[in-house]
Every structure is written in C-alpha cells, then in structure tokens.
Motif scaffolding. Structure first.
Motif, PDB file in Angstrom:
ATOM      1  N   LEU A   1      24.978 -15.981 -33.910  1.00 49.95           N
ATOM      2  CA  LEU A   1      24.504 -16.705 -32.723  1.00 49.95           C
ATOM      3  C   LEU A   1      24.754 -18.205 -32.924  1.00 49.95           C
ATOM      4  O   LEU A   1      24.362 -18.781 -33.938  1.00 49.95           O
ATOM      5  CB  LEU A   1      23.004 -16.451 -32.504  1.00 49.95           C
ATOM      6  CG  LEU A   1      22.422 -16.927 -31.173  1.00 49.95           C
ATOM      7  CD1 LEU A   1      22.967 -16.091 -30.020  1.00 49.95           C
ATOM      8  CD2 LEU A   1      20.903 -16.848 -31.194  1.00 49.95           C
ATOM      9  N   TYR A   2      25.419 -18.817 -31.924  1.00 50.49           N
ATOM     10  CA  TYR A   2      25.749 -20.234 -31.982  1.00 50.49           C
ATOM     11  C   TYR A   2      25.030 -20.961 -30.838  1.00 50.49           C
ATOM     12  O   TYR A   2      24.913 -20.423 -29.725  1.00 50.49           O
ATOM     13  CB  TYR A   2      27.257 -20.456 -31.817  1.00 50.49           C
ATOM     14  CG  TYR A   2      28.116 -19.740 -32.834  1.00 50.49           C
ATOM     15  CD1 TYR A   2      28.590 -20.389 -33.961  1.00 50.49           C
ATOM     16  CD2 TYR A   2      28.467 -18.402 -32.656  1.00 50.49           C
ATOM     17  CE1 TYR A   2      29.403 -19.741 -34.892  1.00 50.49           C
ATOM     18  CE2 TYR A   2      29.272 -17.740 -33.575  1.00 50.49           C
ATOM     19  CZ  TYR A   2      29.724 -18.411 -34.681  1.00 50.49           C
ATOM     20  OH  TYR A   2      30.528 -17.756 -35.597  1.00 50.49           O
ATOM     21  N   LEU A   3      24.587 -22.169 -31.125  1.00 46.38           N
ATOM     22  CA  LEU A   3      23.971 -23.014 -30.105  1.00 46.38           C
ATOM     23  C   LEU A   3      24.740 -24.326 -30.032  1.00 46.38           C
ATOM     24  O   LEU A   3      24.825 -25.065 -31.023  1.00 46.38           O
ATOM     25  CB  LEU A   3      22.502 -23.280 -30.424  1.00 46.38           C
ATOM     26  CG  LEU A   3      21.762 -24.236 -29.470  1.00 46.38           C
ATOM     27  CD1 LEU A   3      21.758 -23.686 -28.050  1.00 46.38           C
ATOM     28  CD2 LEU A   3      20.338 -24.497 -29.945  1.00 46.38           C
ATOM     29  N   TYR A   4      25.290 -24.618 -28.840  1.00 45.50           N
ATOM     30  CA  TYR A   4      26.070 -25.828 -28.619  1.00 45.50           C
ATOM     31  C   TYR A   4      25.383 -26.699 -27.578  1.00 45.50           C
ATOM     32  O   TYR A   4      24.667 -26.191 -26.685  1.00 45.50           O
ATOM     33  CB  TYR A   4      27.480 -25.487 -28.121  1.00 45.50           C
ATOM     34  CG  TYR A   4      28.374 -24.852 -29.155  1.00 45.50           C
ATOM     35  CD1 TYR A   4      29.218 -25.631 -29.946  1.00 45.50           C
ATOM     36  CD2 TYR A   4      28.394 -23.467 -29.332  1.00 45.50           C
ATOM     37  CE1 TYR A   4      30.056 -25.050 -30.887  1.00 45.50           C
ATOM     38  CE2 TYR A   4      29.225 -22.879 -30.268  1.00 45.50           C
ATOM     39  CZ  TYR A   4      30.054 -23.674 -31.049  1.00 45.50           C
ATOM     40  OH  TYR A   4      30.879 -23.101 -31.987  1.00 45.50           O
ATOM     41  N   THR A   5      25.606 -27.994 -27.681  1.00 43.44           N
ATOM     42  CA  THR A   5      25.166 -28.947 -26.656  1.00 43.44           C
ATOM     43  C   THR A   5      26.392 -29.568 -26.014  1.00 43.44           C
ATOM     44  O   THR A   5      27.417 -29.792 -26.677  1.00 43.44           O
ATOM     45  CB  THR A   5      24.289 -30.052 -27.265  1.00 43.44           C
ATOM     46  OG1 THR A   5      25.035 -30.777 -28.241  1.00 43.44           O
ATOM     47  CG2 THR A   5      23.047 -29.466 -27.911  1.00 43.44           C
ATOM     48  N   SER A   6      26.288 -29.867 -24.726  1.00 40.33           N
ATOM     49  CA  SER A   6      27.416 -30.434 -24.000  1.00 40.33           C
ATOM     50  C   SER A   6      26.917 -31.071 -22.721  1.00 40.33           C
ATOM     51  O   SER A   6      25.830 -30.743 -22.214  1.00 40.33           O
ATOM     52  CB  SER A   6      28.448 -29.343 -23.677  1.00 40.33           C
ATOM     53  OG  SER A   6      29.474 -29.843 -22.849  1.00 40.33           O
ATOM     54  N   THR A   7      27.720 -31.991 -22.177  1.00 37.98           N
ATOM     55  CA  THR A   7      27.417 -32.598 -20.876  1.00 37.98           C
ATOM     56  C   THR A   7      28.106 -31.861 -19.744  1.00 37.98           C
ATOM     57  O   THR A   7      27.954 -32.231 -18.576  1.00 37.98           O
ATOM     58  CB  THR A   7      27.846 -34.071 -20.865  1.00 37.98           C
ATOM     59  OG1 THR A   7      29.251 -34.160 -21.170  1.00 37.98           O
ATOM     60  CG2 THR A   7      27.058 -34.874 -21.890  1.00 37.98           C
TER      61      THR A   7
ATOM     62  N   LEU B   1      25.098 -27.235 -32.641  1.00 38.36           N
ATOM     63  CA  LEU B   1      23.778 -27.692 -33.075  1.00 38.36           C
ATOM     64  C   LEU B   1      23.235 -26.826 -34.207  1.00 38.36           C
ATOM     65  O   LEU B   1      22.711 -27.333 -35.201  1.00 38.36           O
ATOM     66  CB  LEU B   1      22.800 -27.689 -31.896  1.00 38.36           C
ATOM     67  CG  LEU B   1      21.411 -28.262 -32.159  1.00 38.36           C
ATOM     68  CD1 LEU B   1      21.503 -29.745 -32.504  1.00 38.36           C
ATOM     69  CD2 LEU B   1      20.505 -28.054 -30.949  1.00 38.36           C
ATOM     70  N   CYS B   2      23.343 -25.520 -34.089  1.00 42.41           N
ATOM     71  CA  CYS B   2      22.872 -24.625 -35.147  1.00 42.41           C
ATOM     72  C   CYS B   2      23.551 -23.274 -35.017  1.00 42.41           C
ATOM     73  O   CYS B   2      24.147 -22.951 -33.981  1.00 42.41           O
ATOM     74  CB  CYS B   2      21.350 -24.470 -35.114  1.00 42.41           C
ATOM     75  SG  CYS B   2      20.728 -23.561 -33.682  1.00 42.41           S
TER      76      CYS B   2
ATOM     77  N   ASN C   1      14.273 -19.470 -37.232  1.00 46.27           N
ATOM     78  CA  ASN C   1      13.834 -20.770 -36.724  1.00 46.27           C
ATOM     79  C   ASN C   1      14.771 -21.875 -37.191  1.00 46.27           C
ATOM     80  O   ASN C   1      15.342 -21.809 -38.292  1.00 46.27           O
ATOM     81  CB  ASN C   1      12.407 -21.079 -37.196  1.00 46.27           C
ATOM     82  CG  ASN C   1      11.401 -20.061 -36.713  1.00 46.27           C
ATOM     83  OD1 ASN C   1      10.866 -20.158 -35.631  1.00 46.27           O
ATOM     84  ND2 ASN C   1      11.143 -19.055 -37.553  1.00 46.27           N
ATOM     85  N   PHE C   2      14.889 -22.884 -36.361  1.00 43.42           N
ATOM     86  CA  PHE C   2      15.659 -24.067 -36.722  1.00 43.42           C
ATOM     87  C   PHE C   2      15.085 -25.255 -35.955  1.00 43.42           C
ATOM     88  O   PHE C   2      14.866 -25.187 -34.737  1.00 43.42           O
ATOM     89  CB  PHE C   2      17.134 -23.885 -36.359  1.00 43.42           C
ATOM     90  CG  PHE C   2      18.002 -25.056 -36.761  1.00 43.42           C
ATOM     91  CD1 PHE C   2      18.457 -25.174 -38.058  1.00 43.42           C
ATOM     92  CD2 PHE C   2      18.330 -26.040 -35.845  1.00 43.42           C
ATOM     93  CE1 PHE C   2      19.249 -26.251 -38.435  1.00 43.42           C
ATOM     94  CE2 PHE C   2      19.115 -27.120 -36.211  1.00 43.42           C
ATOM     95  CZ  PHE C   2      19.581 -27.223 -37.517  1.00 43.42           C
TER      96      PHE C   2
ATOM     97  N   PRO D   1      13.372 -33.977 -30.014  1.00 42.17           N
ATOM     98  CA  PRO D   1      13.155 -32.815 -30.891  1.00 42.17           C
ATOM     99  C   PRO D   1      13.464 -31.515 -30.158  1.00 42.17           C
ATOM    100  O   PRO D   1      13.276 -31.394 -28.946  1.00 42.17           O
ATOM    101  CB  PRO D   1      11.673 -32.925 -31.240  1.00 42.17           C
ATOM    102  CG  PRO D   1      11.067 -33.611 -30.061  1.00 42.17           C
ATOM    103  CD  PRO D   1      12.115 -34.566 -29.548  1.00 42.17           C
ATOM    104  N   LEU D   2      13.939 -30.539 -30.902  1.00 42.85           N
ATOM    105  CA  LEU D   2      14.203 -29.214 -30.340  1.00 42.85           C
ATOM    106  C   LEU D   2      13.898 -28.167 -31.397  1.00 42.85           C
ATOM    107  O   LEU D   2      14.559 -28.100 -32.440  1.00 42.85           O
ATOM    108  CB  LEU D   2      15.658 -29.089 -29.873  1.00 42.85           C
ATOM    109  CG  LEU D   2      15.991 -27.787 -29.133  1.00 42.85           C
ATOM    110  CD1 LEU D   2      15.176 -27.678 -27.843  1.00 42.85           C
ATOM    111  CD2 LEU D   2      17.485 -27.685 -28.841  1.00 42.85           C
ATOM    112  N   ASN D   3      12.884 -27.374 -31.151  1.00 45.93           N
ATOM    113  CA  ASN D   3      12.493 -26.280 -32.031  1.00 45.93           C
ATOM    114  C   ASN D   3      13.134 -25.005 -31.512  1.00 45.93           C
ATOM    115  O   ASN D   3      12.725 -24.463 -30.480  1.00 45.93           O
ATOM    116  CB  ASN D   3      10.969 -26.150 -32.064  1.00 45.93           C
ATOM    117  CG  ASN D   3      10.514 -25.044 -32.984  1.00 45.93           C
ATOM    118  OD1 ASN D   3      11.170 -24.742 -33.968  1.00 45.93           O
ATOM    119  ND2 ASN D   3       9.386 -24.418 -32.661  1.00 45.93           N
TER     120      ASN D   3
END
Length: 625
Positions: A84-90, A102-103, A124-125, A273-275
């Motif tokens: 599982l991948y978590l990405y951030t983008s505009t 991100l994680c 958790n991350f 912050p992002l839990n």
C-alpha cells in the motif's frame, strides 16, 4: 509503531465549560435520540432498501469455485499479498511523476485481521507534511492511495503496467469551509477573546484533518452482470466487462473524524501532522459507514434539516468514549425515556383538562413557568439551535399558555378597546383558588423567595456582564436569565411543597404526571454521567431529584384517608357516593352510612350539622388519582 490520535493544539474543544457551553444544552438533551435515529437509519439502509434489489437467487459459482456465467467476481481473492502506497499531490488524478511518496506499508494481506505489532490488523505511520505557499493561501492537496500486488508497477504509462494488479483511490484532503467567528464581546470593555488578526467571519478558508484511516474491503461476493447492484455497493463496484471481474474496494474511513480536530491552514502553519492508519474493514461496518452518508441524501430529499457539526461531534464522542455495555443500556433506557415523556405529556394535559377545583395548587408557579418557557424559547432561537429542538420548546410554551386558560378566568372586552384598537383583556383568579386558603399559602413562599432570589439575580447579572462575552444587550439579557433559571429555577418548585405542608395533603397533585417526569429525571441523571455536558446542567438534573424525594416524603406523611370525602361527595370507601344522611365529621370523615340494600339507624342531625357537612362536600380537596 503505535501512534495515538493526533490532537492539534489549535483545535477548539468540543464543548466549552461553564456558561459558554450552555447554548449546547438543548442539543445535549437530544443526543441519545440522535443516536437512536442513526441506528434506525442504518437498519433501513442495510436491510430494508437492499431487499428491493434482490431478485431470485440463482447459483453464482461453478463447481470449480469460479463465477457462473453472467456474474462477476473479485479480482483479488482472500489472502492476496499487496503493498500500500500513499502519495500527496496538487493534481486531482493520480500521476506517478507528479506525486510525492509519503509512506508505504509492505506485505499486507487481504482479509488479515491479526497483522501489526498489536495483532489487531493495523499498521500506523505518523508524518509531518511541510506546507507550501500555495497551500497556505487556500491551495488544495490530494491524497492518492495505491494498492499493488505482485510488485506491480504504478506508472500507467509504463508498458508493463497491469491494471488488474493495481487499485487506486484519490481524495482531496484539504477542505474548504466558512470560518465561523463568534461575534461576542465584553459589553463594558469591548474586548473579545475570539478576535483573530486579519480574519473575517464567513470567509472561506482551507482546513486540514490530522487523521487518515485507510481500509481494504475483503468482499468475495459474486455480482450479477446487467442487474442493479444494491446500495451502497452500487457506487463502489466497477465491473470489467471483458474480464467479468471487479476490483477490490479501497476505502477511506472518515466517519470517526471530528470537526473539532480540523486545523485551519494559514501562513503561520509550517507543518501539517497526518496520522496514517491502515486497518481492514468488514462488509458489515462498510455498510454502516456508507449508510450514514446515504442518510444525508435521504434527509435532503425529505427536507429534514441536517445536524450541525457540533451535534455530530457530540454523538461520535459519545459512542467513542462510552463503554459499549453502558452505551447499549443507555440506548434502551432512552427508548423508555421517550415513552415516559409522552405519558407525562398526556397525563399533564388530561389533569388540567378535567380539573375543576384549584384548591391546593400553586397557580403562581404555573404563571412563572410561562415566563421560564418564554426565556428558553427566545434563548434557543437566539443561539441558532436545531429546528426540531426549537419546535419542541415552542410547543412547550403553547401548552403552558393553555394551562393559564384552565387556572384563570380570562375574558376579552371588545366594547371598550384601548386606544380604540386594542381589546381589553381581563385576567382574574378562579373562585376555587381565591376563596380558599391556597391563595394565601401561595403568597407566603413567593414573598420570602423573592428576598433570596432577587440578590442572586442581580449578582449573577453583574458577574455575567463583567466576565462573560455576549453578542449584544439582548443576548446578555437572555443568557443571564437562562443561566439564572438553570441554576436557581428549581427553587420555584418549592411553593407547592409549602402549600402541601400547610394543607397536610398531597391529594390534589397530578401524581401520574409527576411520576413519569421523575422517572425521566432519573434517566437524565444517567445521561449526565455518560454525555459530556456543563457542570451547571448536571447539577440541574440532581436538584430535581431532591424536590421529588421531598414530594414522596410528603405523600408518605400525608397519607390518603379512604373515609375522606372529596368535592363530588365520594370517598375511597364509598366510590359511588356518600349518602346525604351519612355522618361526616368536621374533617370530612364518614362515621356511618347506610349499607348497600339496607338502612341503619342513626340519631337525626341538626340543621347546622347538615349545613356544615354539605359545605365541606363542596370545599374539600379533590383527589384525582
């Protein structure tokens, strides 16, 4: 590593203490009704509505375990290993080159409920995301979640990209809401604690929520192709007609996110912050969470007003922070509370509708109740409370006004209007009240209570003016009166206790209505321990218990005498009526009366004794219950 829920320092608490939270009390009284309504709506969404989409059940699998012709199965069977991948983008759509990782959670398994360090299926991350200038100025940020099996590539432009091995779900994580600034100030100094430099009430700004829960739904059901899929799966199941399969559901569980945790984004915020929590989800809980979203659609279709963010937070905190056993018991008790509330209302109306004598009842307390109910109505309307709560208190005001017509003689004179337009209204005490000792007894406690309550009212008004903030003088008047009634209003219940003491009787009281209200008060005591509410309101629940226990003590001391005659000429021993030639003492007790079907010999009464007996029959207190 286990990470606790992030509580941002800038977030406001769900309920302020003291007077600032008093405006939430009408909503708090309806918290459990909201909980019940949510459970009922969940049942409708999960059980009733899907039944309309079910046709005849046909075999959907072959002997080899594959989907039967005309049916689609899940691409990923139970036990599938994936990352599982978590990405951030505009950007709204996921494009690998323009996204930032991100994680990553490695080696997750479909349907695995005992993964993680605590064997609860969770990973958790905790991350801190630097803010950009664009994000600080109402920019947007998207979260792209990608699940890949068999070490599949995520770049859709790569020639070896296989769409069967990749599931992507995107969500805009910045939220845009109107800033709500309480426009309250200290009326004497003009100083406010709610002022924010450069902020305007009603402007739209971006917010960030610090908690993200990602879930993979392990649902291996087979869906018929060409038929309507029941909600809520119809919005999530996308069947590939070539492969006759559908991808697993990657889900962001945002039901437990509290609006009070939202962080406003501005140029002073350098990191967000992002839990991040990964947790598998069952079909049952998936349906529950989606049913809540469907409820909003149904409410808008039916014209039902939506609950405010504060009300939703109260309900969620109640379910999160309350022991499950206590929660279950309280939900059952709240159903009983609703029944008792209806019975108290019914018996109250029935009592005053059939009441003929007002002897022994505190009419001044009834008049004061109208003032109290009017203050509550105006206070609720001034604080933008839920529509259903406003309707409820308005109905209560109408009922109190109707009682006045039953306890006083009201006449309207149209022949001689004031200023030629306004009719003259005459209000007088009924004879059964004014010609009895009750009126004199009713004046005494109000006289002495006014000596005690007036200084308290003045003191509370000065305190509220000096130390609390208000929207204006009108709001100060309402909040001061409401807070005063909340703290000291129960004292106005004591005149009836004094009348009972002087008359040495409680036969005139509506005991059924009082009993139902007392039971509801005991239930409110339970809510006072479960629901987070101001201390003043909790004290208000327990103070009513004290008054009712005093009523019970008076009922035990001033017991019913079965030989005592009421105003209709009957008693407990003679429910059909006491004969006119029966012997009745000056206290209204029957000494002797003719037996049924026969007569007894008794000495003749004098004319004065007969006159006194008939006079007592007219003036004795009427026992209703």
């Amino acid at each position: 590593m286990p990470v606790a829920t992030v509580e941002p320092a800038g977030a406001s608490p769900p309920a302020a203490a003291g007077g600032a939270a008093e405006g939430q009390q009408p909503e708090q009284q309806n918290t459990w009704k909201n909980v019940l309504w949510r459970f009922f709506s969940m049942y409708i969404m999960i059980s009733v509505i899907p039944s309309f989409f079910r046709g005849k059940q046909a075999p959907v699998t072959t002997p080899e375990g594959k989907a039967a012709p005309g049916h689609a199965s899940n691409m990923w069977p139970t036990g599938t290993i994936f990352d599982l991948y978590l990405y951030t983008s505009t950007e709204e759509n996921f494009h690998l080159p323009s996204s930032s990782l991100l994680c990553k959670f490695d080696q997750l398994k479909m349907g695995e409920w005992y993964d993680g360090e605590e064997n609860n299926g969770q990973r958790n991350f905790l991350a801190n995301i630097p803010t950009t200038v664009e994000l600080q100025n109402n920019g947007t940020m998207y979260l792209h979640i990608a699940a890949a099996r068999n070490n599949a590539l995520l770049d859709t432009q790569h020639p070896q990209y296989n769409k069967q091995d990749v599931v992507v779900f995107s969500r805009m994580w910045t939220r845009f809401k109107k800033r709500k600034i309480e426009s309250t100030t200290n009326l004497l100094t003009g100083v406010t604690k709610n002022k924010i430099e450069g902020a305007e009430d009603g402007e739209i700004i971006s917010y960030w929520h610090p908690n993200l829960t990602i879930s993979m739904l392990d649902d291996q059901r087979v869906w018929p192709v060409g038929q309507q899929i029941p909600p809520p799966f119809d919005k999530w199941v996308d069947i590939d007609m070539e492969l006759m399969q559908y991808k697993p559901i990657l889900y962001i569980n945002d039901y437990w996110e509290l609006n009070s945790d939202l962080i406003p984004i501005n140029d002073t915020v350098k990191e967000l912050p992002l839990n991040v929590v990964y947790s598998p989800i069952s079909v049952f809980y998936f349906q529950i969470y989606e049913a809540q979203k469907m409820q909003k659609q149904w409410n808008s279709m039916l014209g039902v007003s939506e609950a405010s963010d504060e009300e939703n937070d109260i309900v969620k905190r109640t379910m999160l922070e309350t022991n499950p056993y206590i929660l279950g018991v309280t939900i059952v008790v709240s159903l009983v509370h609703t029944v008792f509330e209806f019975l108290a209302f019914k018996n109250d109306i029935q009592f005053w509708k059939s009441r003929k004598s007002l002897e022994g009842l505190s009419i001044r307390s009834i008049v004061f109740n109208i003032f109290t109910q009017l203050i509550v109505v105006l206070y609720v309307l001034d604080n933008d409370t839920n529509t259903m709560v406003a309707i409820s208190v308005c109905i209560g005001l109408v009922i109190e006004g109707w009682k006045i017509t039953k306890v006083m003689d009201i006449s309207v004179d149209m022949s001689d209007p004031l200023l030629g337009l306004i009719p003259r209204v005459s209000i007088q005490d009924k004879s059964s009240y004014s010609e009895s000792p009750t009126k004199a007894y009713d004046k005494v406690p109000f006289k002495y209570l006014s000596w005690v309550l007036t200084p308290l009212l003045v003191g509370y008004a000065v305190y509220s003016l000096l130390y609390e903030e208000h929207k204006g003088w009108y709001s100060w008047t309402l909040s001061m009166c409401y807070g005063y009634l909340l703290m000291f209003g129960f004292i106005m219940m004591t005149p009836q206790l004094f009348i009972n003491y002087k008359m040495k009787s409680v036969a005139h009281l509506p005991w059924r209505m009082l009993t139902y209200k007392a039971l509801n008060t005991f239930i409110d005591d339970l809510f006072a321990f479960v629901i987070k509410m101001p201390t003043l309101y909790r004290l208000g629940c327990f103070r009513d218990d004290i008054i009712f226990f005093i009523y019970l003590y008076q009922r035990w001391v001033y017991r019913e005498d079965p030989n005592r005659v009421n105003e209709f000429g009957s008693s407990g021993a003679h429910p059909e009526g006491v004969p006119e030639d029966a012997d009745i003492t000056s206290e209204g007790k029957v000494i002797s009366a003719p037996a049924v079907g026969g007569e007894i010999e008794q000495e003749p009464k004098t004319e004065e004794e007969k006159r006194q007996s008939k006079l007592y029959l007219r003036n004795i207190i009427y026992y209703t219950d």
